[in-house]
Design a protein around this motif. Structure first.
Motif, PDB file in Angstrom:
ATOM      1  N   SER A  19      -2.704  -8.806   5.881  1.00  0.00           N
ATOM      2  CA  SER A  19      -1.835  -8.662   4.722  1.00  0.00           C
ATOM      3  C   SER A  19      -2.637  -8.532   3.433  1.00  0.00           C
ATOM      4  O   SER A  19      -2.315  -7.715   2.569  1.00  0.00           O
ATOM      5  CB  SER A  19      -0.884  -9.863   4.636  1.00  0.00           C
ATOM      6  N   VAL A  20      -3.684  -9.319   3.283  1.00  0.00           N
ATOM      7  CA  VAL A  20      -4.484  -9.267   2.060  1.00  0.00           C
ATOM      8  C   VAL A  20      -5.144  -7.900   1.904  1.00  0.00           C
ATOM      9  O   VAL A  20      -5.269  -7.379   0.787  1.00  0.00           O
ATOM     10  CB  VAL A  20      -5.538 -10.402   2.039  1.00  0.00           C
ATOM     11  N   GLN A  21      -5.536  -7.277   3.021  1.00  0.00           N
ATOM     12  CA  GLN A  21      -6.133  -5.950   2.952  1.00  0.00           C
ATOM     13  C   GLN A  21      -5.092  -4.895   2.577  1.00  0.00           C
ATOM     14  O   GLN A  21      -5.378  -3.974   1.807  1.00  0.00           O
ATOM     15  CB  GLN A  21      -6.770  -5.604   4.301  1.00  0.00           C
ATOM     16  N   ARG A  22      -3.884  -5.054   3.137  1.00  0.00           N
ATOM     17  CA  ARG A  22      -2.812  -4.117   2.782  1.00  0.00           C
ATOM     18  C   ARG A  22      -2.499  -4.201   1.294  1.00  0.00           C
ATOM     19  O   ARG A  22      -2.304  -3.187   0.620  1.00  0.00           O
ATOM     20  CB  ARG A  22      -1.547  -4.400   3.593  1.00  0.00           C
ATOM     21  N   LYS A  23      -2.445  -5.429   0.783  1.00  0.00           N
ATOM     22  CA  LYS A  23      -2.123  -5.605  -0.629  1.00  0.00           C
ATOM     23  C   LYS A  23      -3.197  -4.993  -1.528  1.00  0.00           C
ATOM     24  O   LYS A  23      -2.882  -4.380  -2.552  1.00  0.00           O
ATOM     25  CB  LYS A  23      -1.954  -7.082  -0.950  1.00  0.00           C
ATOM     26  N   GLU A  24      -4.449  -5.146  -1.153  1.00  0.00           N
ATOM     27  CA  GLU A  24      -5.527  -4.532  -1.933  1.00  0.00           C
ATOM     28  C   GLU A  24      -5.379  -3.016  -1.936  1.00  0.00           C
ATOM     29  O   GLU A  24      -5.575  -2.351  -2.964  1.00  0.00           O
ATOM     30  CB  GLU A  24      -6.885  -4.932  -1.361  1.00  0.00           C
ATOM     31  N   LEU A  81      -2.541  -1.364  -1.517  1.00  0.00           N
ATOM     32  CA  LEU A  81      -1.352  -1.019  -2.302  1.00  0.00           C
ATOM     33  C   LEU A  81      -1.627  -1.089  -3.797  1.00  0.00           C
ATOM     34  O   LEU A  81      -1.159  -0.237  -4.565  1.00  0.00           O
ATOM     35  CB  LEU A  81      -0.203  -1.961  -1.935  1.00  0.00           C
ATOM     36  N   ILE A  82      -2.380  -2.085  -4.235  1.00  0.00           N
ATOM     37  CA  ILE A  82      -2.731  -2.189  -5.653  1.00  0.00           C
ATOM     38  C   ILE A  82      -3.574  -0.990  -6.080  1.00  0.00           C
ATOM     39  O   ILE A  82      -3.383  -0.432  -7.164  1.00  0.00           O
ATOM     40  CB  ILE A  82      -3.475  -3.518  -5.919  1.00  0.00           C
ATOM     41  N   GLY A  83      -4.523  -0.592  -5.213  1.00  0.00           N
ATOM     42  CA  GLY A  83      -5.324   0.592  -5.511  1.00  0.00           C
ATOM     43  C   GLY A  83      -4.487   1.852  -5.565  1.00  0.00           C
ATOM     44  O   GLY A  83      -4.674   2.707  -6.445  1.00  0.00           O
ATOM     45  N   LEU A  84      -3.533   1.967  -4.645  1.00  0.00           N
ATOM     46  CA  LEU A  84      -2.628   3.120  -4.625  1.00  0.00           C
ATOM     47  C   LEU A  84      -1.783   3.170  -5.895  1.00  0.00           C
ATOM     48  O   LEU A  84      -1.569   4.238  -6.495  1.00  0.00           O
ATOM     49  CB  LEU A  84      -1.730   3.039  -3.392  1.00  0.00           C
ATOM     50  N   LYS A 119       7.779   4.036   2.485  1.00  0.00           N
ATOM     51  CA  LYS A 119       7.728   4.807   3.726  1.00  0.00           C
ATOM     52  C   LYS A 119       6.386   5.502   3.895  1.00  0.00           C
ATOM     53  O   LYS A 119       5.779   5.474   4.981  1.00  0.00           O
ATOM     54  CB  LYS A 119       8.864   5.835   3.739  1.00  0.00           C
ATOM     55  N   ASP A 120       5.900   6.123   2.812  1.00  0.00           N
ATOM     56  CA  ASP A 120       4.614   6.831   2.888  1.00  0.00           C
ATOM     57  C   ASP A 120       3.463   5.858   3.100  1.00  0.00           C
ATOM     58  O   ASP A 120       2.527   6.143   3.873  1.00  0.00           O
ATOM     59  CB  ASP A 120       4.383   7.630   1.606  1.00  0.00           C
ATOM     60  N   ALA A 121       3.507   4.713   2.430  1.00  0.00           N
ATOM     61  CA  ALA A 121       2.445   3.719   2.590  1.00  0.00           C
ATOM     62  C   ALA A 121       2.429   3.170   4.009  1.00  0.00           C
ATOM     63  O   ALA A 121       1.348   2.938   4.590  1.00  0.00           O
ATOM     64  CB  ALA A 121       2.633   2.587   1.589  1.00  0.00           C
ATOM     65  N   ALA A 122       3.604   2.959   4.586  1.00  0.00           N
ATOM     66  CA  ALA A 122       3.678   2.459   5.961  1.00  0.00           C
ATOM     67  C   ALA A 122       3.081   3.464   6.930  1.00  0.00           C
ATOM     68  O   ALA A 122       2.321   3.092   7.855  1.00  0.00           O
ATOM     69  CB  ALA A 122       5.134   2.162   6.325  1.00  0.00           C
ATOM     70  N   ASN A 123       3.400   4.746   6.756  1.00  0.00           N
ATOM     71  CA  ASN A 123       2.843   5.785   7.627  1.00  0.00           C
ATOM     72  C   ASN A 123       1.336   5.882   7.479  1.00  0.00           C
ATOM     73  O   ASN A 123       0.601   6.050   8.466  1.00  0.00           O
ATOM     74  CB  ASN A 123       3.484   7.137   7.300  1.00  0.00           C
ATOM     75  N   GLU A 124       0.865   5.777   6.254  1.00  0.00           N
ATOM     76  CA  GLU A 124      -0.577   5.873   5.996  1.00  0.00           C
ATOM     77  C   GLU A 124      -1.340   4.734   6.643  1.00  0.00           C
ATOM     78  O   GLU A 124      -2.436   4.928   7.198  1.00  0.00           O
ATOM     79  CB  GLU A 124      -0.827   5.886   4.487  1.00  0.00           C
ATOM     80  N   LEU A 125      -0.774   3.525   6.605  1.00  0.00           N
ATOM     81  CA  LEU A 125      -1.465   2.348   7.130  1.00  0.00           C
ATOM     82  C   LEU A 125      -1.124   2.046   8.580  1.00  0.00           C
ATOM     83  O   LEU A 125      -1.718   1.159   9.196  1.00  0.00           O
ATOM     84  CB  LEU A 125      -1.123   1.123   6.261  1.00  0.00           C
ATOM     85  N   GLY A 126      -0.154   2.762   9.125  1.00  0.00           N
ATOM     86  CA  GLY A 126       0.220   2.543  10.516  1.00  0.00           C
ATOM     87  C   GLY A 126       0.925   1.218  10.756  1.00  0.00           C
ATOM     88  O   GLY A 126       0.746   0.594  11.795  1.00  0.00           O
ATOM     89  N   VAL A 127       1.737   0.800   9.778  1.00  0.00           N
ATOM     90  CA  VAL A 127       2.490  -0.447   9.913  1.00  0.00           C
ATOM     91  C   VAL A 127       3.969  -0.143   9.640  1.00  0.00           C
ATOM     92  O   VAL A 127       4.335   0.964   9.266  1.00  0.00           O
ATOM     93  CB  VAL A 127       1.983  -1.532   8.943  1.00  0.00           C
ATOM     94  N   SER A 128       4.811  -1.130   9.834  1.00  0.00           N
ATOM     95  CA  SER A 128       6.242  -0.934   9.614  1.00  0.00           C
ATOM     96  C   SER A 128       6.574  -0.958   8.124  1.00  0.00           C
ATOM     97  O   SER A 128       5.846  -1.552   7.318  1.00  0.00           O
ATOM     98  CB  SER A 128       7.046  -2.013  10.335  1.00  0.00           C
ATOM     99  N   GLU A 129       7.684  -0.315   7.771  1.00  0.00           N
ATOM    100  CA  GLU A 129       8.145  -0.366   6.380  1.00  0.00           C
ATOM    101  C   GLU A 129       8.480  -1.797   5.970  1.00  0.00           C
ATOM    102  O   GLU A 129       8.300  -2.174   4.801  1.00  0.00           O
ATOM    103  CB  GLU A 129       9.375   0.520   6.190  1.00  0.00           C
ATOM    104  N   ASP A 130       8.960  -2.587   6.919  1.00  0.00           N
ATOM    105  CA  ASP A 130       9.274  -3.984   6.608  1.00  0.00           C
ATOM    106  C   ASP A 130       8.038  -4.737   6.142  1.00  0.00           C
ATOM    107  O   ASP A 130       8.103  -5.578   5.240  1.00  0.00           O
ATOM    108  CB  ASP A 130       9.876  -4.679   7.832  1.00  0.00           C
ATOM    109  N   SER A 131       6.897  -4.434   6.782  1.00  0.00           N
ATOM    110  CA  SER A 131       5.645  -5.091   6.371  1.00  0.00           C
ATOM    111  C   SER A 131       5.273  -4.709   4.942  1.00  0.00           C
ATOM    112  O   SER A 131       4.868  -5.561   4.140  1.00  0.00           O
ATOM    113  CB  SER A 131       4.507  -4.708   7.326  1.00  0.00           C
TER     114      SER A 131
END
Length: 242
Positions: free
Chosen positions: A3-8, A10-13, A23-35
């Protein structure tokens, strides 16, 4: 990915793009939209972003020079829809912003029109593209937004009057209302609205579902919202019932 890596990420994005689409971030990171939504909720709780429909936007507004290339086509469509509402020989207020700048370039060549604005850039565009009389609101010029404000501006506005105010905001959301990123800017907009017979909010596509920190006006205090006719965001129907 933790989670901490995803947040970093997302902040950069957010810093690079000025907006996160879940939706686009979830596809890019290979995780669910809920995450991604959970990460955005936690980031928003920490004050790192503001959640909007489908994703998030920065807490702080971008300087005006960085906003000029965002949703350009949508702003042009909103500007065209707004200009047709201007009555001949009327006095209008054009707020600061890229959509009102587009409006200034579309004004009719009519010397009987009077334009009031707190934006030097809008004033210059009006002078270049129309024969309208121009009243520039004085006050302190913000280097961030390039709009005048403060006590001197409020004093000047108190002596003005207009038929219509075309107002720009940072966010238009059914829950959070009409918001902007600066408390001084919010006060200036309210003062301009109070001196206008009608108040129209300019709503290009990136504004719908967005929210900033400071409320401007309630929906009951405006005449209407001018949206992009091609915007298919489902929130538009909530803001402008059929």
């Amino acid at each position: 990915m933790l989670s901490v890596q995803r947040k970093e990420h997302l902040i950069g994005l957010l810093a690079r793009e000025g907006r996160i689409v879940a939706k686009d971030a979830a596809n890019e990171l290979g995780v669910s939209e809920d995450s991604i939504r959970r990460d955005l909720r936690e980031l928003a709780a920490d004050g790192a972003c503001i959640r909007v429909y489908g994703g998030a936007v920065p807490v702080a507004e971008r300087p005006v020079r960085q906003r000029q290339d965002i949703a350009t086509a949508s702003k042009e469509r909103v500007a065209r829809a707004a200009v047709v509402r201007i009555r001949p020989a009327s006095t209008i207020i054009l707020d600061a912003g890229t959509t009102t700048l587009a409006m200034a370039r579309m004004l009719p060549l009519e010397s009987a029109l009077t334009v009031i604005t707190p934006s030097p850039a809008v004033a210059l565009a009006v002078a270049e593209h129309s024969d309208a009389r121009i009243l520039l609101v004085g006050g302190e010029l913000s280097r961030h937004s390039m709009v005048t404000g403060g006590a001197l501006a409020l004093e000047a506005i108190a002596h003005l009057g207009a038929d219509a105010f075309f107002m720009g905001v940072s966010g238009i959301d059914p829950l959070h209302g009409l918001t902007t990123g600066s408390v001084d800017d919010a006060a200036t907009k309210r003062a301009l609205a109070a001196r206008s017979a009608e108040v129209f909010v300019l709503a290009s596509e990136e504004k719908i579902g967005a929210a900033s920190r400071f409320p401007v006006l309630g929906f009951g205090e405006i005449t209407g919202i001018i949206v992009d006719p091609e915007d298919r965001n489902p929130l538009v129907a909530q803001l402008i019932p059929a």
